[in-house]
Write a protein that holds these residues in place. Sequence first.
Motif, PDB file in Angstrom:
ATOM      1  N   VAL A  47     -35.114  77.039  -8.175  1.00  0.00           N
ATOM      2  CA  VAL A  47     -36.074  75.935  -8.286  1.00  0.00           C
ATOM      3  C   VAL A  47     -35.580  74.994  -9.378  1.00  0.00           C
ATOM      4  O   VAL A  47     -35.347  75.421 -10.514  1.00  0.00           O
ATOM      5  CB  VAL A  47     -37.492  76.455  -8.621  1.00  0.00           C
ATOM      6  CG1 VAL A  47     -38.470  75.296  -8.772  1.00  0.00           C
ATOM      7  CG2 VAL A  47     -37.972  77.436  -7.546  1.00  0.00           C
ATOM      8  N   SER A  48     -35.410  73.723  -9.051  1.00  0.00           N
ATOM      9  CA  SER A  48     -34.935  72.762 -10.050  1.00  0.00           C
ATOM     10  C   SER A  48     -36.019  72.491 -11.081  1.00  0.00           C
ATOM     11  O   SER A  48     -37.206  72.730 -10.854  1.00  0.00           O
ATOM     12  CB  SER A  48     -34.532  71.460  -9.370  1.00  0.00           C
ATOM     13  OG  SER A  48     -35.679  70.782  -8.862  1.00  0.00           O
ATOM     14  N   THR A 113     -34.667  85.583  -7.969  1.00  0.00           N
ATOM     15  CA  THR A 113     -35.999  85.507  -7.343  1.00  0.00           C
ATOM     16  C   THR A 113     -36.451  86.918  -6.970  1.00  0.00           C
ATOM     17  O   THR A 113     -36.279  87.367  -5.834  1.00  0.00           O
ATOM     18  CB  THR A 113     -35.963  84.608  -6.095  1.00  0.00           C
ATOM     19  OG1 THR A 113     -35.346  83.368  -6.424  1.00  0.00           O
ATOM     20  CG2 THR A 113     -37.366  84.342  -5.580  1.00  0.00           C
ATOM     21  N   ASN A 114     -37.024  87.620  -7.916  1.00  0.00           N
ATOM     22  CA  ASN A 114     -37.477  89.004  -7.671  1.00  0.00           C
ATOM     23  C   ASN A 114     -38.971  88.979  -7.338  1.00  0.00           C
ATOM     24  O   ASN A 114     -39.818  89.404  -8.132  1.00  0.00           O
ATOM     25  CB  ASN A 114     -37.189  89.861  -8.902  1.00  0.00           C
ATOM     26  CG  ASN A 114     -37.359  91.346  -8.622  1.00  0.00           C
ATOM     27  OD1 ASN A 114     -37.805  91.737  -7.539  1.00  0.00           O
ATOM     28  ND2 ASN A 114     -37.016  92.172  -9.604  1.00  0.00           N
ATOM     29  N   THR A 115     -39.293  88.477  -6.151  1.00  0.00           N
ATOM     30  CA  THR A 115     -40.699  88.335  -5.752  1.00  0.00           C
ATOM     31  C   THR A 115     -41.367  89.690  -5.557  1.00  0.00           C
ATOM     32  O   THR A 115     -42.556  89.859  -5.847  1.00  0.00           O
ATOM     33  CB  THR A 115     -40.797  87.520  -4.453  1.00  0.00           C
ATOM     34  OG1 THR A 115     -40.036  86.322  -4.580  1.00  0.00           O
ATOM     35  CG2 THR A 115     -42.238  87.163  -4.144  1.00  0.00           C
ATOM     36  N   GLU A 116     -40.591  90.667  -5.069  1.00  0.00           N
ATOM     37  CA  GLU A 116     -41.175  91.986  -4.809  1.00  0.00           C
ATOM     38  C   GLU A 116     -41.729  92.598  -6.083  1.00  0.00           C
ATOM     39  O   GLU A 116     -42.846  93.140  -6.099  1.00  0.00           O
ATOM     40  CB  GLU A 116     -40.119  92.898  -4.186  1.00  0.00           C
ATOM     41  CG  GLU A 116     -40.667  94.256  -3.786  1.00  0.00           C
ATOM     42  CD  GLU A 116     -39.612  95.123  -3.109  1.00  0.00           C
ATOM     43  OE1 GLU A 116     -39.937  96.266  -2.767  1.00  0.00           O
ATOM     44  OE2 GLU A 116     -38.470  94.634  -2.924  1.00  0.00           O
ATOM     45  N   ALA A 117     -40.968  92.522  -7.188  1.00  0.00           N
ATOM     46  CA  ALA A 117     -41.451  93.085  -8.460  1.00  0.00           C
ATOM     47  C   ALA A 117     -42.693  92.347  -8.947  1.00  0.00           C
ATOM     48  O   ALA A 117     -43.627  92.947  -9.484  1.00  0.00           O
ATOM     49  CB  ALA A 117     -40.339  93.008  -9.505  1.00  0.00           C
ATOM     50  N   VAL A 148     -36.463  80.113  -0.761  1.00  0.00           N
ATOM     51  CA  VAL A 148     -35.101  80.637  -0.830  1.00  0.00           C
ATOM     52  C   VAL A 148     -35.144  82.120  -1.201  1.00  0.00           C
ATOM     53  O   VAL A 148     -35.672  82.499  -2.258  1.00  0.00           O
ATOM     54  CB  VAL A 148     -34.255  79.854  -1.863  1.00  0.00           C
ATOM     55  CG1 VAL A 148     -32.860  80.459  -1.966  1.00  0.00           C
ATOM     56  CG2 VAL A 148     -34.187  78.388  -1.476  1.00  0.00           C
ATOM     57  N   GLN A 149     -34.603  82.962  -0.321  1.00  0.00           N
ATOM     58  CA  GLN A 149     -34.472  84.398  -0.560  1.00  0.00           C
ATOM     59  C   GLN A 149     -35.770  84.994  -1.134  1.00  0.00           C
ATOM     60  O   GLN A 149     -35.806  85.461  -2.283  1.00  0.00           O
ATOM     61  CB  GLN A 149     -33.308  84.672  -1.513  1.00  0.00           C
ATOM     62  CG  GLN A 149     -31.957  84.247  -0.949  1.00  0.00           C
ATOM     63  CD  GLN A 149     -30.823  84.543  -1.913  1.00  0.00           C
ATOM     64  OE1 GLN A 149     -31.029  84.789  -3.098  1.00  0.00           O
ATOM     65  NE2 GLN A 149     -29.587  84.494  -1.413  1.00  0.00           N
TER      66      GLN A 149
END
Length: 532
Positions: A47-48, A113-117, A148-149
């Motif tokens: 993310v910019s 990008t650790n969305t799961e955690a 993204v991912q």
Amino acid sequence: MMEWLGFSCLLLGVLLWPSSTQNVVPGTALNCCEGDILLLLDSSGSVSSYEFSRLLHFLSELLLPFSLGRGQVRAGLLQVGTEPHLEFGLDAHSTQPGLQGALHRTRQLQGDTNTEAALRQAQGLLARAGAEDELELPKVLVWLTDGVQPGMVDGPMAELRRAGVSLLAVSTGHGNYQVLQRVVTPPIESHLYFVDIDDISIITEDLREAIIELIRVERLRVVQVSSHSAVLQWRPVLGSNTDFYSFLHYSSVLPGGGEGQPNGGASSGGQYHRRTLPGDASWVELRGLQPDTIYTASLTPNSQSNHDYLNTLSVTFTTQPEVLSPAVVTVADSGPDRVRVSWGPLQTEHVQRYQIEYGALPSGQVHTVRLHGHQNSTLLTGLEPDTQYLVTVSALYSTGKEKAMSVKACTREVLPALADLQLTPVGRDVVQVRWWGHDEGLRGYWLNWERGETQSPSRPAFSCLYLPPGSLSTLLTHLAPSSRVCVSPVYRMARGLGLCCTARTQTGLILRAHIPGLGSIQNFGIGSHSTP
């Protein structure tokens, strides 16, 4: 050139962030909702900085109208990075200036990008918040991502949905549509948004409305209802001294579908009652309603702002069927010559007086007592003992209507006491017991005494004996030393007052006791007497 760039950046910051005057909005804050909103913000390196600042500005505008704190809306911010970071929890801010300042101070994490955690941490946060709530409150998770991912988010998202959390998503990219479609809570058209970062403000109102629908609190509710009245309560939605509630009205529908006409203050046709209430009001009592009737009440807040959200509140309820007094009559404190009669419910506004009629069954003289409408009990005296009476309680209403209810009441029989008791030792551990009673209504005699033979000296053995009414003496054997012997007369309803005497098992000694007033008390020999 550098000075011009610095000025341009400063100008851009001013344009992107709400002014300080916009942060103070107590008069326009939404008071419509109660629940928890957890913001899951992608703060990773994909993310910019420009996108991140636009997302923060979007969140600021999204939350700006809500009233914050317990009993209102609680908002928390959890950032997604290599490791999740809780920027502020659900209980961190109870005012808009505090919340807006916290958003303004938020810095981007960068990293992966650790969305799961982050979702795992979100589960714990929302679960703990739910355990602390006295009532189960709605919970909403708003996921803001560049698409993204996103990672393996299906499992954690499914667990959140099973826990009752509503999931909404905003993506500033155009990838991974299938993933986002799977994880959000239906309906997808109002809970999933794909938008360019420069145009994100166009979804602010739609997303806010979707959140409001999930955490909206029913404002107008009936907290008390009877056959002729109801109390309605609502959470205040107005804040200004000049605001007011108007067109509070209620119409009735009688059983069968016909429209009723409540009394007093009716408009055309007598179908509605209208009032104007101050802006700080939170309840109203409706009177003069018809029993067993369906009513619809509505409340329209009148304010100079927030017209889109201060909608008319309404509720439908049914008054209780009319219960005319006396609906219940009870008899208590019965004695040989009196009984207490009580009735209910007490309806002082409608009953002028009560009339109590009573007479002995089957054909005794009828007596009448008249009482004011505010009384619901009276003591009937001068009655005959052991007699059944028919008692009728009648209510005379101000409308001329009457209602009566009858019950049977029984006085207690007179229980004469034992007249005399005499113990005569006739041998070792043997006593001759004689007594005198009254024959009227007598059913027998009840004797009890302490035996001499017992396995435990600390636990003496007691015996009892019932004898028919014609018996006036008996022989007791194996008495304990100084055994206490008691004799009581038995009548139809209960035992009468008896006498007790302590036996001295010595030949030639006579012990005697009788009740004062029935003759002189005599003690021959050694002993003591009392009533049991």
